[in-house]
Design an enzyme around this catalytic site. Structure first.
Site: not given
Ligand code: THU
Length: 130
Positions: A39, A41, A50, A52, A83, A86
């Site tokens: 991930n 940010e 993310c 993934e 999530c 994803c």
């Protein structure tokens, strides 16, 4: 290298200064290649991208578009689950029966499938009116 090793290694590079929650993901492509992601940010969108999605981007950039297996790991009490966004991204490149292993850094694992994570997935067929 195992999928878990690839996911753990990618997780070490996660950039998560806002959540403090590092996630690693790894995909095995149909051609046998392994692709890791973490991930990432940013201050404007602290949820960032993310792990993934990062692994999918690495896979597609390498010319692979079919996921054979997926692994996601985080330092959470229970294995972290992808999530909603994803799940849709995984479904774009994986058949419903593709195995997804969700894990903790301490070694707890649970295995599911792309289809179980996103039942009734929206797909290209829904746009087909013949
Ligand atoms: N996150 C992932 O990378 N993958 C998941 O499956 C769940 C959540 C990240 C996004 C964000 O950087 C942080 O975890 C907290 O939501």
């Amino acid at each position: 290298m195992t999928l878990r090793d690839a996911a753990m290694t990618a997780r070490e590079n996660a950039y998560a200064p806002y959540s403090g929650f590092k996630v690693g993901a790894a995909l095995r492509g149909a051609g046998g290649g392994l692709f890791g992601g973490c991930n990432v940010e940013n201050v404007a969108y602290p949820e960032g991208t993310c792990a993934e999605a990062g692994a999918i981007a690495a896979m597609v950039a390498a010319g692979e578009t079919v996921i054979a297996e997926a692994y996601v790991v985080a330092d959470s009490p229970e294995p972290v689950t992808p999530c909603g966004g994803c799940r849709q991204k995984l479904a774009e490149f994986a058949a419903p029966d593709v195995r997804v292993t969700l894990a903790t850094t301490s070694g707890v694992e649970t295995t599911t499938t792309v289809g179980a994570l996103l039942p009734g997935a929206f797909g290209a067929d829904h746009m087909d009116r013949g």
